[in-house]
Enzyme design. Structure first.
Site, PDB file in Angstrom:
ATOM      1  N   TYR A   1      -1.734  -0.522  10.949  1.00 50.75           N
ATOM      2  CA  TYR A   1      -2.004  -1.182   9.659  1.00 50.75           C
ATOM      3  C   TYR A   1      -0.811  -0.993   8.726  1.00 50.75           C
ATOM      4  O   TYR A   1      -0.310  -1.956   8.130  1.00 50.75           O
ATOM      5  CB  TYR A   1      -3.278  -0.608   9.019  1.00 50.75           C
ATOM      6  CG  TYR A   1      -3.405  -0.925   7.551  1.00 50.75           C
ATOM      7  CD1 TYR A   1      -3.655  -2.223   7.105  1.00 50.75           C
ATOM      8  CD2 TYR A   1      -3.258   0.079   6.583  1.00 50.75           C
ATOM      9  CE1 TYR A   1      -3.759  -2.509   5.751  1.00 50.75           C
ATOM     10  CE2 TYR A   1      -3.361  -0.199   5.231  1.00 50.75           C
ATOM     11  CZ  TYR A   1      -3.603  -1.497   4.819  1.00 50.75           C
ATOM     12  OH  TYR A   1      -3.693  -1.775   3.472  1.00 50.75           O
TER      13      TYR A   1
ATOM     14  N   LYS B   1       2.040  -3.669   6.874  1.00 53.75           N
ATOM     15  CA  LYS B   1       2.421  -3.742   5.450  1.00 53.75           C
ATOM     16  C   LYS B   1       3.936  -3.624   5.297  1.00 53.75           C
ATOM     17  O   LYS B   1       4.552  -4.344   4.502  1.00 53.75           O
ATOM     18  CB  LYS B   1       1.727  -2.632   4.653  1.00 53.75           C
ATOM     19  CG  LYS B   1       0.243  -2.851   4.443  1.00 53.75           C
ATOM     20  CD  LYS B   1      -0.038  -3.958   3.430  1.00 53.75           C
ATOM     21  CE  LYS B   1      -1.467  -4.445   3.523  1.00 53.75           C
ATOM     22  NZ  LYS B   1      -1.772  -5.653   2.780  1.00 53.75           N
TER      23      LYS B   1
ATOM     24  N   SER C   1       0.838  -1.203   0.000  1.00 58.43           N
ATOM     25  CA  SER C   1       0.000   0.000   0.000  1.00 58.43           C
ATOM     26  C   SER C   1       0.866   1.243   0.000  1.00 58.43           C
ATOM     27  O   SER C   1       1.965   1.253   0.561  1.00 58.43           O
ATOM     28  CB  SER C   1      -0.853  -0.024   1.267  1.00 58.43           C
ATOM     29  OG  SER C   1      -1.449   1.224   1.478  1.00 58.43           O
TER      30      SER C   1
HETATM   31  P1  NAD Z   1     -10.993  -6.735   1.360  1.00 61.82           P
HETATM   32  O1  NAD Z   1     -11.191  -6.680   2.837  1.00 61.82           O
HETATM   33  O2  NAD Z   1     -12.166  -6.510   0.483  1.00 61.82           O
HETATM   34  O3  NAD Z   1     -10.345  -8.142   0.956  1.00 61.82           O
HETATM   35  C1  NAD Z   1      -9.472  -8.845   1.813  1.00 61.82           C
HETATM   36  C2  NAD Z   1      -9.966 -10.279   1.866  1.00 61.82           C
HETATM   37  O4  NAD Z   1      -9.092 -11.041   2.726  1.00 61.82           O
HETATM   38  C3  NAD Z   1     -11.372 -10.416   2.445  1.00 61.82           C
HETATM   39  O5  NAD Z   1     -12.151 -11.214   1.587  1.00 61.82           O
HETATM   40  C4  NAD Z   1     -11.155 -11.092   3.798  1.00 61.82           C
HETATM   41  O6  NAD Z   1     -12.267 -11.904   4.145  1.00 61.82           O
HETATM   42  C5  NAD Z   1      -9.884 -11.871   3.545  1.00 61.82           C
HETATM   43  N1  NAD Z   1      -9.068 -12.149   4.744  1.00 61.82           N
HETATM   44  C6  NAD Z   1      -8.588 -11.266   5.663  1.00 61.82           C
HETATM   45  N2  NAD Z   1      -7.865 -11.908   6.578  1.00 61.82           N
HETATM   46  C7  NAD Z   1      -7.864 -13.227   6.247  1.00 61.82           C
HETATM   47  C8  NAD Z   1      -7.283 -14.388   6.815  1.00 61.82           C
HETATM   48  N3  NAD Z   1      -6.562 -14.345   7.942  1.00 61.82           N
HETATM   49  N4  NAD Z   1      -7.465 -15.564   6.181  1.00 61.82           N
HETATM   50  C9  NAD Z   1      -8.205 -15.632   5.033  1.00 61.82           C
HETATM   51  N5  NAD Z   1      -8.798 -14.582   4.465  1.00 61.82           N
HETATM   52  C10 NAD Z   1      -8.620 -13.379   5.078  1.00 61.82           C
HETATM   53  O7  NAD Z   1      -9.826  -5.715   1.000  1.00 61.82           O
HETATM   54  P2  NAD Z   1      -9.313  -5.192  -0.416  1.00 61.82           P
HETATM   55  O8  NAD Z   1      -9.647  -3.762  -0.524  1.00 61.82           O
HETATM   56  O9  NAD Z   1      -9.703  -6.144  -1.472  1.00 61.82           O
HETATM   57  O10 NAD Z   1      -7.745  -5.263  -0.157  1.00 61.82           O
HETATM   58  C11 NAD Z   1      -6.965  -6.367  -0.583  1.00 61.82           C
HETATM   59  C12 NAD Z   1      -5.534  -6.133  -0.157  1.00 61.82           C
HETATM   60  O11 NAD Z   1      -5.081  -4.889  -0.708  1.00 61.82           O
HETATM   61  C13 NAD Z   1      -5.316  -6.027   1.351  1.00 61.82           C
HETATM   62  O12 NAD Z   1      -4.095  -6.646   1.658  1.00 61.82           O
HETATM   63  C14 NAD Z   1      -5.226  -4.539   1.582  1.00 61.82           C
HETATM   64  O13 NAD Z   1      -4.457  -4.239   2.726  1.00 61.82           O
HETATM   65  C15 NAD Z   1      -4.533  -4.073   0.311  1.00 61.82           C
HETATM   66  N6  NAD Z   1      -4.781  -2.662  -0.021  1.00 61.82           N
HETATM   67  C16 NAD Z   1      -6.061  -2.222  -0.175  1.00 61.82           C
HETATM   68  C17 NAD Z   1      -6.288  -0.863  -0.468  1.00 61.82           C
HETATM   69  C18 NAD Z   1      -7.693  -0.344  -0.615  1.00 61.82           C
HETATM   70  O14 NAD Z   1      -7.866   0.882  -0.550  1.00 61.82           O
HETATM   71  N7  NAD Z   1      -8.704  -1.170  -0.837  1.00 61.82           N
HETATM   72  C19 NAD Z   1      -5.207   0.009  -0.617  1.00 61.82           C
HETATM   73  C20 NAD Z   1      -3.913  -0.484  -0.471  1.00 61.82           C
HETATM   74  C21 NAD Z   1      -3.720  -1.836  -0.171  1.00 61.82           C
HETATM   75  N1  UFG Z   2     -12.342  11.492   3.153  1.00 55.62           N
HETATM   76  C1  UFG Z   2     -13.373  12.356   3.511  1.00 55.62           C
HETATM   77  N2  UFG Z   2     -14.515  11.832   4.015  1.00 55.62           N
HETATM   78  C2  UFG Z   2     -14.695  10.482   4.189  1.00 55.62           C
HETATM   79  C3  UFG Z   2     -13.644   9.614   3.812  1.00 55.62           C
HETATM   80  C4  UFG Z   2     -12.484  10.155   3.303  1.00 55.62           C
HETATM   81  O1  UFG Z   2     -13.240  13.574   3.391  1.00 55.62           O
HETATM   82  O2  UFG Z   2     -15.766  10.058   4.671  1.00 55.62           O
HETATM   83  C5  UFG Z   2     -11.114  12.059   2.557  1.00 55.62           C
HETATM   84  C6  UFG Z   2      -9.852  11.775   3.345  1.00 55.62           C
HETATM   85  O3  UFG Z   2      -9.650  12.753   4.335  1.00 55.62           O
HETATM   86  C7  UFG Z   2      -8.792  11.784   2.234  1.00 55.62           C
HETATM   87  C8  UFG Z   2      -9.541  11.242   1.019  1.00 55.62           C
HETATM   88  O4  UFG Z   2     -10.924  11.445   1.298  1.00 55.62           O
HETATM   89  O5  UFG Z   2      -8.405  13.113   1.963  1.00 55.62           O
HETATM   90  C9  UFG Z   2      -9.285   9.772   0.756  1.00 55.62           C
HETATM   91  O6  UFG Z   2      -9.568   9.029   1.940  1.00 55.62           O
HETATM   92  P1  UFG Z   2      -9.690   7.426   1.935  1.00 55.62           P
HETATM   93  O7  UFG Z   2     -10.025   7.017   3.318  1.00 55.62           O
HETATM   94  O8  UFG Z   2     -10.591   6.996   0.841  1.00 55.62           O
HETATM   95  O9  UFG Z   2      -8.236   6.970   1.504  1.00 55.62           O
HETATM   96  P2  UFG Z   2      -6.832   7.192   2.214  1.00 55.62           P
HETATM   97  O10 UFG Z   2      -5.923   7.801   1.202  1.00 55.62           O
HETATM   98  O11 UFG Z   2      -6.966   7.888   3.503  1.00 55.62           O
HETATM   99  O12 UFG Z   2      -6.396   5.715   2.553  1.00 55.62           O
HETATM  100  C10 UFG Z   2      -6.538   4.632   1.625  1.00 55.62           C
HETATM  101  C11 UFG Z   2      -6.690   3.340   2.413  1.00 55.62           C
HETATM  102  C12 UFG Z   2      -5.424   3.047   3.158  1.00 55.62           C
HETATM  103  C13 UFG Z   2      -4.283   3.023   2.174  1.00 55.62           C
HETATM  104  C14 UFG Z   2      -4.199   4.323   1.424  1.00 55.62           C
HETATM  105  C15 UFG Z   2      -3.129   4.297   0.394  1.00 55.62           C
HETATM  106  O13 UFG Z   2      -7.768   3.442   3.340  1.00 55.62           O
HETATM  107  O14 UFG Z   2      -5.526   1.799   3.771  1.00 55.62           O
HETATM  108  O15 UFG Z   2      -5.442   4.579   0.771  1.00 55.62           O
HETATM  109  O16 UFG Z   2      -3.288   3.202  -0.447  1.00 55.62           O
HETATM  110  F1  UFG Z   2      -3.146   2.832   2.847  1.00 55.62           F
END
Ligand code: NAD
Ligand code: UFG
Length: 338
Positions: free
Chosen positions: A147, A151, A123
């Site tokens: 978190y 990572k 991330s």
């Molecule tokens: P998500 O929660 O939709 O998907 C994660 C999946 O992993 C879920 O289906 C959950 O049930 C499963 N899971 C969690 N822990 C587990 C375990 N111990 N055993 C088996 N299954 C397990 O999240 P996502 O948005 O699809 O994110 C996927 C990956 O990408 C994650 O590693 C997250 O940290 C990373 N990531 C997501 C974002 C974002 O904004 N969505 C940004 C950066 C990184």
């Molecule tokens: N924001 C609002 N209102 C809300 C939610 C978000 O104003 O209800 C704003 C935040 O302050 C930020 C922007 O929208 O300025 C984006 O916020 P997000 O929560 O959508 O995303 P972040 O960049 O804060 O974080 C996300 C994931 C993290 C990840 C990061 C970088 O939640 O886990 O992107 O990949 F690490």
């Protein structure tokens, strides 16, 4: 290839599985459904027109892992993790146990089964507040919450594992802000409870599930005062995983890649784009800044462009239109569907 996808029922995993199946890979998913629903995998198979193998279980459970690896696996795509920043501050041990403990158990199983290729969901959070944007992969890594720390530790442990095994390969994918949904509207982002992230929150306001959006801070040093992020379409992100699997097959060692568009949008720009896509007004209230938020975070995706041969092609309009289609077709997410 025979691919094991951990967390394949989740938001990014489900979209990736559709493309993996369409590309002809054989897919096994292991997921404990702690943040997802099995119906997502039914829809993945329906969209791809091909079956996958599903092992319902936790990656920390050796028996579940043994079932997942049975039959032979060529490479692993590791999505499974807990990802809510606020929750990680309240429950750090749970995050360390699930994310780091899970990754160690997974990699032990990889070793036991002779699997040497790994694509890992990292991330942009590993950069914290960078000194300059767009951020490059060699920028200092400085995390600001548990978190993010999980990572960073997982990246380091994968690097150490690769260093100890010259034939092993790992691709660390640092996602910026994934949004949008499959263009069919059949799968999409389905957060449990109140969304933490901007796009699903906006979508739930548009569909009438929530009254208004709280804008966390309108006094940032940006043109309109709201925070800027690099949003990328989840289908572009899914495509990057196909490239990464091929890259891992052709290159030993461990490399990190930023996955973003390189272009930032403010919260207000996101709201305006979603209003245009949905034809709905999104009422907003400006409130205090959210603790831990940075002013601006955008990717320099040049390494992914050049080495993975990957580039995000979908713009903000498609991100909003596809997220809106998913939200409209599934106003309660996967909860009330059969
Ligand atoms: P998500 O929660 O939709 O998907 C994660 C999946 O992993 C879920 O289906 C959950 O049930 C499963 N899971 C969690 N822990 C587990 C375990 N111990 N055993 C088996 N299954 C397990 O999240 P996502 O948005 O699809 O994110 C996927 C990956 O990408 C994650 O590693 C997250 O940290 C990373 N990531 C997501 C974002 C974002 O904004 N969505 C940004 C950066 C990184
Ligand atoms: N924001 C609002 N209102 C809300 C939610 C978000 O104003 O209800 C704003 C935040 O302050 C930020 C922007 O929208 O300025 C984006 O916020 P997000 O929560 O959508 O995303 P972040 O960049 O804060 O974080 C996300 C994931 C993290 C990840 C990061 C970088 O939640 O886990 O992107 O990949 F690490």
């Amino acid at each position: 290839m025979n691919l094991l996808v951990t967390g394949g029922a989740g938001f990014i995993g489900s979209h990736t599985c559709v493309l993996l199946l369409e590309a002809g890979h054989r897919v096994t998913v292991i997921d404990n459904l702690c943040n997802s629903a099995a119906i997502a995998l039914a829809r993945v198979q329906e969209l791809a027109g091909k079956p996958l193998r599903f092992v319902e279980g936790d990656i920390r459970n050796p028996d579940a892992l043994a079932r997942a690896f049975a039959g032979g696996i060529d490479a692993v795509i590791h999505f499974a993790a807990l990802k809510a920043v606020g929750e990680s501050c309240e429950q750090p041990l749970r995050y360390f146990d699930n994310n780091i403990g899970g990754t160690i158990a997974l990699m032990q199983a990889m070793e036991a089964h002779g699997v040497q290729r790994l694509v890992f969901s990292s991330s942009a959070t590993v950069y914290g507040q960078p000194d300059r944007v767009p951020v490059k992969e060699d920028a200092p890594l400085r995390v600001t919450n548990p978190y993010g720390r999980t990572k960073l530790v997982m990246e380091q442990l994968i690097q150490d594992w690769c260093a100890a095994r010259p034939e092993a390969s790992a691709v660390l994918l640092r996602y910026f802000n994934p949004v949008g949904a499959h263009p069919s509207g059949r799968i999409g982002e389905d957060p449990r409870g109140e969304p933490n992230n901007l796009m699903p929150y906006i979508a739930q306001v548009a569909v009438g599930r929530r009254e208004y959006l709280r804008i966390y801070g309108d006094d940032y040093p940006t043109p309109d005062g709201t925070g800027i992020r690099d949003y990328l379409h989840v289908m572009d992100l899914a495509e990057a995983h196909l490239k990464a699997v091929d890259y891992a097959a052709a290159h030993a060692g461990c490399e990190a890649f930023n996955l973003g568009t390189g272009r930032g949008y403010s919260v207000r720009e996101m709201v305006a784009a979603f209003e245009a896509a949905s034809g709905r007004a999104i009422p907003c209230w400006s409130v205090e800044r959210r603790a831990g938020d940075v002013t601006e975070l955008t990717a320099d995706p040049a390494q992914a462009n050049a080495r993975l041969q990957w580039r995000a092609t979908r713009g903000l309009e498609a991100m909003c239109a596809d997220a809106w289609r998913w939200q409209q077709m599934n106003p309660e997410g996967f909860t009330h569907v059969s």
